[in-house]
Design an enzyme around this catalytic site. Structure first.
Site, PDB file in Angstrom:
ATOM      1  N   PHE A 130    -117.331  63.337  47.002  1.00  0.00           N
ATOM      2  CA  PHE A 130    -117.694  62.365  45.975  1.00  0.00           C
ATOM      3  C   PHE A 130    -119.151  62.582  45.587  1.00  0.00           C
ATOM      4  O   PHE A 130    -120.032  62.581  46.433  1.00  0.00           O
ATOM      5  CB  PHE A 130    -117.489  60.934  46.491  1.00  0.00           C
ATOM      6  CG  PHE A 130    -117.674  59.913  45.421  1.00  0.00           C
ATOM      7  CD1 PHE A 130    -116.619  59.579  44.573  1.00  0.00           C
ATOM      8  CD2 PHE A 130    -118.908  59.300  45.228  1.00  0.00           C
ATOM      9  CE1 PHE A 130    -116.791  58.642  43.560  1.00  0.00           C
ATOM     10  CE2 PHE A 130    -119.088  58.357  44.211  1.00  0.00           C
ATOM     11  CZ  PHE A 130    -118.034  58.036  43.382  1.00  0.00           C
TER      12      PHE A 130
ATOM     13  N   LYS B  29    -112.682  69.141  39.926  1.00  0.00           N
ATOM     14  CA  LYS B  29    -112.462  69.008  41.370  1.00  0.00           C
ATOM     15  C   LYS B  29    -111.005  69.346  41.646  1.00  0.00           C
ATOM     16  O   LYS B  29    -110.141  68.467  41.597  1.00  0.00           O
ATOM     17  CB  LYS B  29    -112.788  67.569  41.805  1.00  0.00           C
ATOM     18  CG  LYS B  29    -114.260  67.229  41.620  1.00  0.00           C
ATOM     19  CD  LYS B  29    -114.539  65.761  41.875  1.00  0.00           C
ATOM     20  CE  LYS B  29    -114.610  65.471  43.346  1.00  0.00           C
ATOM     21  NZ  LYS B  29    -115.001  64.045  43.575  1.00  0.00           N
TER      22      LYS B  29
ATOM     23  N   ARG C 146    -125.943  57.031  37.482  1.00  0.00           N
ATOM     24  CA  ARG C 146    -125.569  57.838  36.315  1.00  0.00           C
ATOM     25  C   ARG C 146    -126.775  58.569  35.738  1.00  0.00           C
ATOM     26  O   ARG C 146    -126.658  59.653  35.185  1.00  0.00           O
ATOM     27  CB  ARG C 146    -125.003  56.933  35.208  1.00  0.00           C
ATOM     28  CG  ARG C 146    -123.668  56.297  35.527  1.00  0.00           C
ATOM     29  CD  ARG C 146    -123.103  55.673  34.262  1.00  0.00           C
ATOM     30  NE  ARG C 146    -122.048  54.703  34.517  1.00  0.00           N
ATOM     31  CZ  ARG C 146    -120.771  55.006  34.699  1.00  0.00           C
ATOM     32  NH1 ARG C 146    -120.389  56.261  34.667  1.00  0.00           N
ATOM     33  NH2 ARG C 146    -119.879  54.063  34.911  1.00  0.00           N
TER      34      ARG C 146
ATOM     35  N   GLU D 158    -114.702  65.649  28.874  1.00  0.00           N
ATOM     36  CA  GLU D 158    -114.659  64.812  30.076  1.00  0.00           C
ATOM     37  C   GLU D 158    -115.762  65.218  31.041  1.00  0.00           C
ATOM     38  O   GLU D 158    -116.088  66.405  31.148  1.00  0.00           O
ATOM     39  CB  GLU D 158    -113.313  65.002  30.787  1.00  0.00           C
ATOM     40  CG  GLU D 158    -112.324  63.862  30.582  1.00  0.00           C
ATOM     41  CD  GLU D 158    -112.643  62.609  31.383  1.00  0.00           C
ATOM     42  OE1 GLU D 158    -113.818  62.167  31.399  1.00  0.00           O
ATOM     43  OE2 GLU D 158    -111.715  62.052  31.976  1.00  0.00           O
ATOM     44  N   ASP D 159    -116.286  64.252  31.746  1.00  0.00           N
ATOM     45  CA  ASP D 159    -117.297  64.591  32.754  1.00  0.00           C
ATOM     46  C   ASP D 159    -116.652  65.209  34.005  1.00  0.00           C
ATOM     47  O   ASP D 159    -117.061  66.255  34.460  1.00  0.00           O
ATOM     48  CB  ASP D 159    -118.149  63.365  33.118  1.00  0.00           C
ATOM     49  CG  ASP D 159    -117.314  62.119  33.401  1.00  0.00           C
ATOM     50  OD1 ASP D 159    -116.093  62.162  33.212  1.00  0.00           O
ATOM     51  OD2 ASP D 159    -117.907  61.104  33.812  1.00  0.00           O
TER      52      ASP D 159
ATOM     53  N   LYS E 107    -117.960  55.575  30.440  1.00  0.00           N
ATOM     54  CA  LYS E 107    -119.338  55.853  30.115  1.00  0.00           C
ATOM     55  C   LYS E 107    -119.809  57.173  30.706  1.00  0.00           C
ATOM     56  O   LYS E 107    -120.874  57.639  30.395  1.00  0.00           O
ATOM     57  CB  LYS E 107    -120.216  54.723  30.688  1.00  0.00           C
ATOM     58  CG  LYS E 107    -119.856  53.331  30.181  1.00  0.00           C
ATOM     59  CD  LYS E 107    -120.676  52.261  30.945  1.00  0.00           C
ATOM     60  CE  LYS E 107    -119.749  51.623  31.914  1.00  0.00           C
ATOM     61  NZ  LYS E 107    -120.274  50.415  32.564  1.00  0.00           N
ATOM     62  N   GLY E 108    -119.013  57.709  31.629  1.00  0.00           N
ATOM     63  CA  GLY E 108    -119.455  58.872  32.392  1.00  0.00           C
ATOM     64  C   GLY E 108    -119.848  60.077  31.554  1.00  0.00           C
ATOM     65  O   GLY E 108    -120.698  60.874  31.944  1.00  0.00           O
TER      66      GLY E 108
ATOM     67  N   ASP F 149    -120.959  57.946  38.479  1.00  0.00           N
ATOM     68  CA  ASP F 149    -121.504  56.763  39.131  1.00  0.00           C
ATOM     69  C   ASP F 149    -120.866  56.481  40.474  1.00  0.00           C
ATOM     70  O   ASP F 149    -119.778  56.976  40.792  1.00  0.00           O
ATOM     71  CB  ASP F 149    -121.272  55.532  38.240  1.00  0.00           C
ATOM     72  CG  ASP F 149    -119.787  55.123  38.206  1.00  0.00           C
ATOM     73  OD1 ASP F 149    -118.957  55.978  37.846  1.00  0.00           O
ATOM     74  OD2 ASP F 149    -119.476  53.971  38.577  1.00  0.00           O
TER      75      ASP F 149
ATOM     76  N   ASP G  41    -110.339  64.982  38.503  1.00  0.00           N
ATOM     77  CA  ASP G  41    -110.037  65.015  39.933  1.00  0.00           C
ATOM     78  C   ASP G  41    -108.521  65.192  40.100  1.00  0.00           C
ATOM     79  O   ASP G  41    -108.025  66.315  40.104  1.00  0.00           O
ATOM     80  CB  ASP G  41    -110.556  63.716  40.551  1.00  0.00           C
ATOM     81  CG  ASP G  41    -110.476  63.696  42.064  1.00  0.00           C
ATOM     82  OD1 ASP G  41    -110.321  64.760  42.665  1.00  0.00           O
ATOM     83  OD2 ASP G  41    -110.571  62.598  42.660  1.00  0.00           O
TER      84      ASP G  41
HETATM   85  P1  IMP Z   1    -108.606  61.432  38.050  1.00  0.00           P
HETATM   86  O1  IMP Z   1    -107.605  60.596  37.303  1.00  0.00           O
HETATM   87  O2  IMP Z   1    -108.332  61.439  39.520  1.00  0.00           O
HETATM   88  O3  IMP Z   1    -108.797  62.821  37.500  1.00  0.00           O
HETATM   89  O4  IMP Z   1    -109.935  60.594  37.956  1.00  0.00           O
HETATM   90  C1  IMP Z   1    -111.037  60.954  37.280  1.00  0.00           C
HETATM   91  C2  IMP Z   1    -111.981  59.775  37.335  1.00  0.00           C
HETATM   92  O5  IMP Z   1    -112.335  59.465  38.686  1.00  0.00           O
HETATM   93  C3  IMP Z   1    -113.241  60.111  36.632  1.00  0.00           C
HETATM   94  O6  IMP Z   1    -113.203  59.732  35.300  1.00  0.00           O
HETATM   95  C4  IMP Z   1    -114.290  59.369  37.454  1.00  0.00           C
HETATM   96  O7  IMP Z   1    -114.472  58.064  36.944  1.00  0.00           O
HETATM   97  C5  IMP Z   1    -113.719  59.267  38.830  1.00  0.00           C
HETATM   98  N1  IMP Z   1    -114.250  60.286  39.785  1.00  0.00           N
HETATM   99  C6  IMP Z   1    -113.558  61.301  40.363  1.00  0.00           C
HETATM  100  N2  IMP Z   1    -114.350  62.000  41.185  1.00  0.00           N
HETATM  101  C7  IMP Z   1    -115.576  61.433  41.116  1.00  0.00           C
HETATM  102  C8  IMP Z   1    -116.834  61.718  41.769  1.00  0.00           C
HETATM  103  O8  IMP Z   1    -117.003  62.648  42.570  1.00  0.00           O
HETATM  104  N3  IMP Z   1    -117.870  60.903  41.436  1.00  0.00           N
HETATM  105  C9  IMP Z   1    -117.753  59.872  40.561  1.00  0.00           C
HETATM  106  N4  IMP Z   1    -116.602  59.570  39.941  1.00  0.00           N
HETATM  107  C10 IMP Z   1    -115.519  60.335  40.224  1.00  0.00           C
HETATM  108 MG    MG Z   2    -116.417  56.324  37.274  1.00  0.00          MG
END
Ligand code: IMP
Ligand code: MG
Length: 195
Positions: free
Chosen positions: A162, A141, A175, A109-110, A53-54, A169, A113
């Site tokens: 974070f 990030k 959100r 994508e929002d 939903k992000g 969220d 990470d």
């Molecule tokens: P990745 O697989 O590590 O790139 O994860 C990305 C997912 O982690 C995103 O879709 C978010 O749901 C969550 N995420 C990563 N960093 C944050 C943050 O700072 N705030 C909230 N959600 C985050």
């Molecule tokens: Mg999330």
């Protein structure tokens, strides 16, 4: 600071320690990304694909500023709590409605990470043989990146913290904040935010 935030944004802002990116900065950058996309996709009708939903807020604002004809579709993946999330393991709980075979797909994508989620989803979409597949990420990030993924459109680089707001969220809350902010420490440590 917090009083001011609460006056402007209401109770949902009361757990916020600091604003990292303001509402104005976000809106400006989203319009810039939409302009670049409109130029690059001139004469085509891309399909924007987002993960619920992000991405809801980013997608809505981005779509409204894009000036070429576009379509939109969503997928949803199983979400794990930060504590139990198995890195890189995602389960599709809602698939696309449209076929993307032969289409110009822009994956929106929002936040990215580690890149594990994004990489998994891109592999999944690529297997459906789109004509093109590019990525548009609002918040990047880079500190924990495990997989290098070319990000054609990127909004902001964020430090290794974070953050919540503008779709992001913490346990499904925050959100709806129109800015991106840091949570107060006690929000993480107490049962306050458990559903
Ligand atoms: P990745 O697989 O590590 O790139 O994860 C990305 C997912 O982690 C995103 O879709 C978010 O749901 C969550 N995420 C990563 N960093 C944050 C943050 O700072 N705030 C909230 N959600 C985050
Ligand atoms: Mg999330």
């Amino acid at each position: 600071m917090n009083k001011q935030l609460q006056e402007s944004y209401g109770d949902v802002a009361s757990d916020i320690k600091a604003v990292v990116i303001s509402e104005e900065e976000i809106q400006l950058r989203v319009r810039e990304l939409a302009s670049a996309i409109s130029v690059d996709y001139a004469g085509r009708t891309p399909i924007l694909v987002g993960v619920l939903k992000g991405v809801l807020f980013f997608m809505a604002d981005l779509l409204r500023s894009i000036t070429v004809p576009v379509e939109v579709d969503f997928i949803a993946v199983s979400s794990f709590s930060p504590e139990t999330r198995e890195k890189g393991v995602v389960r599709l709980v809602k698939d696309l409605e449209a076929s993307i075979s032969g289409r110009d797909v822009l994956f929106v994508e929002d936040v990215v990470d580690t890149g594990l989620t994004l990489s998994y989803l891109l592999r999944n979409l690529r297997a459906r043989q789109p004509a093109s597949l590019e990525v548009c990420v609002l918040f990047n990030k880079p500190a924990h990146r495990l997989i290098d993924i070319p990000l054609k459109y990127k909004g902001f680089d964020l430090p290794d913290q974070f953050v919540v707001g503008y779709g992001l969220d913490h346990r499904e809350k925050y959100r709806n904040l129109p800015f991106v902010g840091l949570l107060k420490a006690d929000v993480f440590s107490t049962a306050k935010n458990k559903p």
